[in-house]
Write a protein that holds these residues in place. Structure first.
Motif, mmCIF file in Angstrom:
data_model
loop_
_atom_site.group_PDB
_atom_site.id
_atom_site.type_symbol
_atom_site.label_atom_id
_atom_site.label_comp_id
_atom_site.label_asym_id
_atom_site.label_seq_id
_atom_site.Cartn_x
_atom_site.Cartn_y
_atom_site.Cartn_z
ATOM 1 N N GLU A 263 0.807 -1.217 0.000
ATOM 2 C CA GLU A 263 0.000 0.000 0.000
ATOM 3 C C GLU A 263 0.840 1.268 0.000
ATOM 4 N N SER A 264 2.135 1.157 0.281
ATOM 5 C CA SER A 264 2.985 2.350 0.238
ATOM 6 C C SER A 264 3.253 2.801 -1.194
ATOM 7 N N HIS A 265 2.896 1.958 -2.162
ATOM 8 C CA HIS A 265 3.188 2.270 -3.558
ATOM 9 C C HIS A 265 2.036 2.949 -4.290
ATOM 10 N N PHE A 266 0.925 3.222 -3.612
ATOM 11 C CA PHE A 266 -0.166 3.898 -4.303
ATOM 12 C C PHE A 266 -0.932 4.807 -3.359
ATOM 13 N N ASP A 267 -1.665 5.750 -3.948
ATOM 14 C CA ASP A 267 -2.467 6.703 -3.203
ATOM 15 C C ASP A 267 -3.948 6.367 -3.363
ATOM 16 N N GLY A 268 -4.709 6.536 -2.281
ATOM 17 C CA GLY A 268 -6.137 6.301 -2.352
ATOM 18 C C GLY A 268 -6.472 4.824 -2.316
ATOM 19 N N ALA A 269 -7.723 4.514 -2.669
ATOM 20 C CA ALA A 269 -8.207 3.136 -2.646
ATOM 21 C C ALA A 269 -8.054 2.490 -4.014
ATOM 22 N N LEU A 270 -7.916 1.177 -4.013
ATOM 23 C CA LEU A 270 -7.876 0.428 -5.266
ATOM 24 C C LEU A 270 -9.263 0.397 -5.898
ATOM 25 N N PHE A 271 -9.288 0.552 -7.216
ATOM 26 C CA PHE A 271 -10.528 0.425 -7.984
ATOM 27 C C PHE A 271 -10.478 -0.912 -8.699
ATOM 28 N N TRP A 272 -11.492 -1.765 -8.447
ATOM 29 C CA TRP A 272 -11.466 -3.127 -8.962
ATOM 30 C C TRP A 272 -12.360 -3.284 -10.177
ATOM 31 N N MET A 273 -11.850 -4.040 -11.144
ATOM 32 C CA MET A 273 -12.605 -4.376 -12.352
ATOM 33 C C MET A 273 -12.525 -5.881 -12.587
ATOM 34 N N PRO A 274 -13.659 -6.530 -12.879
ATOM 35 C CA PRO A 274 -13.603 -7.970 -13.164
ATOM 36 C C PRO A 274 -12.919 -8.243 -14.497
ATOM 37 N N VAL A 275 -12.241 -9.366 -14.567
ATOM 38 C CA VAL A 275 -11.684 -9.811 -15.838
ATOM 39 C C VAL A 275 -12.847 -10.200 -16.746
ATOM 40 N N SER A 276 -12.858 -9.670 -17.959
ATOM 41 C CA SER A 276 -13.980 -9.911 -18.865
ATOM 42 C C SER A 276 -13.882 -11.249 -19.574
ATOM 43 N N ARG A 277 -12.669 -11.749 -19.692
ATOM 44 C CA ARG A 277 -12.453 -13.045 -20.333
ATOM 45 C C ARG A 277 -11.227 -13.675 -19.697
#
Length: 384
Positions: free
Chosen positions: A233-247
């Motif tokens: 978590e030290s490598h990014f700012d804010g919350a993670l935004f998740w997306m499902p794999v489409s295929r």
């Protein structure tokens, strides 16, 4: 869709929020001017996209070779024989050159480490034929089984390929500072459905979480890190935004749109997030339109060159109804004082797999990316 990492050794301390069972792989970039030379030699990446239709601490060092190949160290055999392999989210097999490999680089330039089955006490005979077709050409050899090791974690009975002929990779492999490729895509695109090293790490209980994450240096020459088994978590700012794999296969997702200056060029498309692709790629018609907006001119090699001193509009990828924007400073790479590369290449991937956009390292340098194998999803956050 195979891809390729270039890495060397470097240890990182564990982050307070990360699990103890993490493999850490620092990533180092070479300068942009050197990378441009590689592009002009046609070595941007292996076009592998066309080919496939417990616990303990561990560190892997990952370095970037000429901004085009990310590689890191692992070993195969007992005692371990070390190899620099590309950690490739665009492919799903592990291969290293065999002792008798031909077309595997010269004695000095691009010299490779080669696997000697006779020197391993845990080698198991397989010898079924192995072949994979990259965009640049074929690679062939045979399957073998042996103990592999990533970051101090032994992977028992890992099936991998001993490559006997690497001529299909051409000069990119001969000059590259890596020995083989370690695929990080899903087993569904693995040749013979062979479990990947990462899947085996999961199944053998060697890592706490079935995720890995990339942090790439945001500026020329900056270091980065690959974490296997967790998130830093030290490598990014804010919350993670998740997306499902489409295929499930490649790390593919739904792409709402690609736009510049209010003009849409990629509505309702598909994209692949690929650590082994240095730049961005898109369908040729769309790339031509984007190039015309920024005044980029295509040369005989096929790259687009752009005015280094001009002001260019932002490029926006809309994913899950969120905008992921790259500024001109992020999608223009300076080769020299008066020469700059428009970091988007035209690549027409035919159906049924395509058309596709590829979000490579240019995208991943800005957006910390988490690959969640267990839940078949991708996480993004602004890189710190």
């Amino acid at each position: 869709m195979p891809s390729t990492p270039t890495l060397l050794l470097l240890l990182l301390a564990a982050s307070a929020r990360c699990s103890a069972a993490l493999i850490r792989a620092p990533l180092t970039r070479h300068d942009d001017a050197t990378f441009i030379d590689v592009v002009r030699e046609g070595l941007v990446r292996f076009e592998g996209l066309l080919s496939s239709l417990g616990g303990g601490d561990g560190d892997i060092v990952i370095k970037d070779y000429q901004n085009s190949q990310y590689f890191g160290q692992m070993s195969v055999g007992t005692p371990g024989q070390s190899f620099d392999v590309i950690f490739d989210t665009g492919s799903a097999n592990l291969w290293v050159p065999a002792k008798d490999c031909t077309n595997c680089g010269g004695r000095i330039v691009g010299r490779k480490h080669k696997y000697d089955r006779t020197a391993s006490s845990t080698y198991v005979v397989d010898d079924a034929a192995f072949a994979i077709e990259y965009g640049s050409g074929p690679v062939s050899g045979n399957w073998s089984v042996d103990t592999a090791n990533m970051g101090g974690f032994d992977i028992e009975a890992q099936r991998f390929a001993e490559v006997k002929d690497a001529s299909g990779l051409g000069i990119a492999y001969k000059l590259g500072k890596f020995d083989g490729i370690l695929g990080l895509a899903f087993d569904t695109i693995s040749i013979d459905k062979t479990p990947t090293p990462f899947k085996n790490l999961m199944d053998q209980g060697k890592i706490d979480r079935g995720v890995f994450s990339f942090y790439l240096g945001k500026t020329d020459g900056a270091d980065g890190e690959l974490v296997i088994g967790g998130i830093d978590e030290s490598h990014f700012d804010g919350a993670l935004f998740w997306m499902p794999v489409s295929r499930v296969g490649y790390w593919q997702l739904d792409l709402d749109d690609v736009s510049m200056s209010g003009l849409s060029v990629g509505a309702d498309a598909q994209a692949i997030v690929d650590s082994g692709t240095s730049l961005l790629t898109g369908p040729s018609d769309a790339v031509r339109t984007l190039a015309s907006i920024v005044g980029a001119k295509r040369n005989v090699v096929g790259e687009y060159l752009v005015d280094c001193d001009a002001t260019h509009p932002d490029l926006t990828f809309r994913i899950g109804r969120r905008d992921f924007t790259l500024t001109s400073e992020e999608y223009v790479i300076r080769a020299s004082e008066d020469s700059c590369l428009f970091a988007i290449l035209a690549m027409d991937i035919p159906p049924p797999g395509g058309p596709l956009w590829i979000l490579g390292d240019v995208f991943m340098r800005k957006w910390y990316t988490v690959f969640d194998y267990e839940h078949e999803q991708l996480g993004f956050a602004l890189a710190a």
